[in-house]
Design an enzyme around this catalytic site. Structure first.
Site, PDB file in Angstrom:
ATOM      1  CB  CYS A   2      -0.656   0.442   1.317  1.00  0.00           C
ATOM      2  SG  CYS A   2      -1.657  -1.521   1.604  1.00  0.00           S
ATOM      3  NE  ARG A  29       4.333   2.209  -1.079  1.00  0.00           N
ATOM      4  CZ  ARG A  29       5.718   1.890  -0.012  1.00  0.00           C
ATOM      5  NH1 ARG A  29       6.304   2.825   0.090  1.00  0.00           N
ATOM      6  NH2 ARG A  29       5.198   1.351   1.356  1.00  0.00           N
ATOM      7  CD1 TRP A  79      -0.164  -5.745  -4.051  1.00  0.00           C
ATOM      8  CD2 TRP A  79       0.651  -6.121  -1.603  1.00  0.00           C
ATOM      9  NE1 TRP A  79       0.257  -6.799  -4.222  1.00  0.00           N
ATOM     10  CE2 TRP A  79       0.497  -7.787  -2.434  1.00  0.00           C
ATOM     11  CE3 TRP A  79       0.189  -7.122  -0.685  1.00  0.00           C
ATOM     12  CZ2 TRP A  79       1.480  -8.412  -2.451  1.00  0.00           C
ATOM     13  CZ3 TRP A  79       1.132  -8.234  -0.513  1.00  0.00           C
ATOM     14  CH2 TRP A  79       1.256  -9.354  -1.224  1.00  0.00           C
ATOM     15  CG  ASN A 105       1.983  -0.198   4.004  1.00  0.00           C
ATOM     16  OD1 ASN A 105       1.254  -0.980   3.588  1.00  0.00           O
ATOM     17  ND2 ASN A 105       2.727   0.660   3.837  1.00  0.00           N
ATOM     18  N   GLY A 106      -0.345  -1.391   6.297  1.00  0.00           N
ATOM     19  CA  GLY A 106       0.239  -2.757   7.307  1.00  0.00           C
ATOM     20  C   GLY A 106      -0.788  -3.783   7.691  1.00  0.00           C
ATOM     21  CD  GLU A 495      18.259 -11.761  -9.013  1.00  0.00           C
ATOM     22  OE1 GLU A 495      17.118 -12.716  -8.508  1.00  0.00           O
ATOM     23  OE2 GLU A 495      17.759 -10.463  -9.959  1.00  0.00           O
ATOM     24  CE  LYS A 499      14.885  -9.364 -10.446  1.00  0.00           C
ATOM     25  NZ  LYS A 499      15.365  -9.211  -9.931  1.00  0.00           N
ATOM     26  CD  GLU A 502      10.910 -10.550  -9.839  1.00  0.00           C
ATOM     27  OE1 GLU A 502      10.207 -10.182  -8.452  1.00  0.00           O
ATOM     28  OE2 GLU A 502      12.036 -10.398 -10.365  1.00  0.00           O
ATOM     29  CG  HIS A 518      21.201 -36.092  -9.112  1.00  0.00           C
ATOM     30  ND1 HIS A 518      21.826 -37.175  -8.943  1.00  0.00           N
ATOM     31  CD2 HIS A 518      22.085 -34.455  -9.276  1.00  0.00           C
ATOM     32  CE1 HIS A 518      22.467 -37.363  -9.435  1.00  0.00           C
ATOM     33  NE2 HIS A 518      23.458 -36.383  -9.019  1.00  0.00           N
ATOM     34  CE  LYS A 617      11.545  -1.235  -5.579  1.00  0.00           C
ATOM     35  NZ  LYS A 617      13.173  -2.118  -6.589  1.00  0.00           N
TER      36      LYS A 617
END
Ligand code: F6R
Length: 622
Positions: A2, A29, A79, A105-106, A495, A499, A502, A518, A617
């Site tokens: 948020c 965000r 969010w 926010n939270g 990584e 990327k 995402e 394996h 974010k």
């Protein structure tokens, strides 16, 4: 996560524009609905909320319901955590009277019992959110028998909350008062001329002011056009000088690139130079930030190091494990913060904990580090955000100096995290007397060459005949891709895969190259391309063998290789070259074509590169 924006100023201000502009700058965000509340000059508190992108709210306001100018307002990008991302659950949330309203926010962890209590007391809830209990709690104190003033009502309400919050509150009865408070959620105050701002972070208000006060945990700010007062939840007055932010407003914009992500990929040479600046001088390493810890003896008896981080920052930590173990000969574990915090970790004064978090606000990392501190572990944090929550839990802070990263996915903060961790590894190695002057000089010069080497890769990628973009376009139809590497190439593969998934939403996995046979090799077929990190290293031949195994299954192989390695062409369908460097620094170069590959693939698939679906974010909830 948020985003919050708040404004209080003179009569007749176009508050709506200020709020919408601030929310647009908070979009990075991540969010799924947006809303504003404006107190117009006529004295009416008007509320507008819309599910989906901010553009939906803007369109709704354009179609006739835009609030008139006023004095005061709050805005929010939500969010979703509790309740679906729809119009009703979007913030701001009013109380029963509609006279006061709250953005948050939270997470209010005890919201269920508070909701029950408030409903029994006659309050009517309209949303499924945890936030709404805050509106009604404040209402209960404000309109209750004791008739507390608004600030006191907020204070009393917050004392009942367990969980995390950054909030902004306004009331129709107070046209010149904006209240903000925080506990484990980011909130800053921006000081203007006869106007004041509240925001989740600096870019949201940079256009209006550079004088910023960072609120601390458990503080309440009462903002009026000509004053700001800060108190604790217990009512103790706090005196805090503003800091002056020297960020360039341009730096927070796209600067001519089609997406923030691409701009930030191209900013990496500069970001890395800033990260090294002042830390490598005259061929020597200077980490002045660690002097106090060293003087207090906190680094003398370190037996073990734990790196606590999430996502891309965790991958930076995995790479650093190799570097620190090589140079300092101290055993290092890199652990994802969400696992660490519930693992009853065995840590103490002899375990150095390193938090890596670009935002400095990742909930799991904060909790994990808080636990480590409670066990007496010294803490060094590595973050990009000045005065973020992690800094207050740390004995020392090494800032990334990467500049604002607006794209949701981490690019320049990855490269700077790896380099700052590398410098930390060299520092610890030096402290233990394990790195003689000559190799130290060689390591530092290799680090100093990296910004130019990254620039070289980027310049090459800008040429019309470069292979990355056409390759990405060709691969954009793939359902799945695999990434392999050994040693530091393994976290680089992780990584690269992260990327890609995402931003392009293609399924991608990173594997240690030797593990493939394996089990996971069963996934390979001609439709599943594989990217191998095959830069020069002590395990190069082994990686090449693994590439051969893959090619034997008819999968298309793309190699990331060191310039000059012509032989690799025999084992790969495509080769993306990067300059040669020391093995330990090779991820810093190998990741650049992988970032560009992910970017161009996502663009070819028409994805929202700057704000990928479902991502945020800064992940300020568990
Ligand atoms: C990936 C990404 C995330 C973050 C993770 C940790 O591109 O951005 O995986 O790395 O959420 O965030 P910080 O570093 O802010 O703790």
């Amino acid at each position: 996560m948020c985003g919050i924006i708040g404004y209080v100023g003179p009569t007749g201000t176009d508050v709506t524009t200020i709020l919408l502009d601030g929310l647009a700058r908070l979009e990075y965000r991540g969010y799924d609905s947006a809303g504003i509340a404006v107190l117009t000059t006529a004295g009416r508190l008007e509320l507008h909320r819309r599910a989906g992108k901010l553009a939906n709210l803007v369109t709704m306001l354009k179609n006739g319901s835009r609030p008139a100018p006023g004095t005061l307002g709050i805005g929010h990008t939500r969010w979703a955590t509790h309740g679906r991302p729809d119009d009703t659950n979007a913030h701001p949330h009013p109380d029963c009277t509609g006279l006061l309203t709250v953005v948050h926010n939270g997470i209010v962890e005890n919201y269920a019992e508070l909701r029950q209590e408030l409903m029994l007391a006659g309050h009517t809830f309209r949303s499924e959110t945890d936030t709404e209990v805050l509106s009604h709690l404040i209402e209960s104190y404000y309109f209750g028998e004791a008739q507390h003033d608004l600030e006191m009502s907020v204070r009393l309400a917050l004392r009942r909350i367990t969980g995390s919050y950054a909030i902004a509150v306004v009331s129709q009865e107070h046209p010149d008062l904006l209240i903000g408070a925080r506990c484990n959620g980011p909130l800053i105050v921006g000081l203007g001329e006869h106007e004041q701002f509240l925001a989740s972070d600096i870019p949201a208000i940079l256009k209006h002011t550079r004088r910023i006060i960072i609120l601390d945990e458990g503080e309440i700010a009462a903002l009026r056009p000509d004053s700001v007062s800060i108190t604790t939840l217990d009512g103790i007055v706090v005196k805090r000088e503003p800091i002056v932010v020297d960020w360039d407003a341009e730096a927070a914009e796209k600067g001519g690139y089609p997406h923030f992500v691409l701009k930030e990929i191209y900013e990496q040479p500069q970001a890395l130079r800033r990260a090294l600046l002042g830390r490598i001088r005259d061929g020597q390493l200077h980490l002045a930030e660690l002097t106090r810890m060293q003087q207090e003896g906190l680094l003398n008896n370190i037996q073990r190091i734990i790196i606590v981080a999430c996502g891309t920052s965790y991958h930076a930590g995995l790479i650093a494990k190799y570097a620190i173990e090589q140079w300092a000969r101290i055993p290092v574990e890199a652990v994802t913060a969400a696992e660490f915090r519930y693992s009853d970790p065995i840590v103490g004064p002899e375990t150095l904990c390193i938090a890596v978090t670009q935002s400095g606000e990742t909930a799991d990392t904060l909790v994990g580090i808080r636990q480590a501190r409670e066990h007496g572990a010294p803490v060094i944090s590595i973050t990009n955000v000045v005065a973020s929550a992690i800094t207050r839990l740390s004995d020392a802070v090494l800032y990334l100096q990467a500049g604002p990263e607006i794209g949701v996915v981490a690019t320049k903060t990855f490269v700077t995290s790896v380099s700052v961790l590398s410098m930390l590894g060299l520092y610890l190695g030096q402290l233990r007397g394990r790195i003689p002057a000559a190799p130290m000089g060689e390591f530092l010069s290799a680090l100093e060459r990296l910004p130019d080497q990254i620039q070289h890769i980027l310049d090459k990628a800008s040429h019309s005949d470069d292979a990355i973009e056409p390759l990405a376009q060709h691969m954009a139809h793939s359902q799945s891709m695999m990434f392999i590497g050994r040693g530091v190439g393994y976290p680089t593969a992780l990584e690269g895969a992260l990327k890609l998934k995402e931003i392009s939403y293609i399924h991608a996995e990173g594997f240690p190259a030797g593990e493939l046979k394996h089990g996971s090799i069963a996934l390979l077929d001609p439709e599943t391309p594989l990217i191998a990190i095959a830069t020069a290293s002590h395990v190069y031949e082994k990686v090449v063998s693994n590439m051969q195994e893959v090619r034997a299954r008819d999968a298309r192989v793309i190699a990331i290789a060191s310039e000059g390695d012509e032989g690799i062409r025999r084992h790969a369908d495509d080769v993306l070259y990067v300059p040669a460097t020391l093995e330990v620094f090779s991820p810093l170069l190998a990741i650049i074509p992988l970032q560009l590959f992910a970017y161009h693939t996502a663009v070819a698939r028409g994805c929202n590169v700057d704000q990928p679906r479902n991502l945020a974010k800064s992940v300020t909830v568990e």
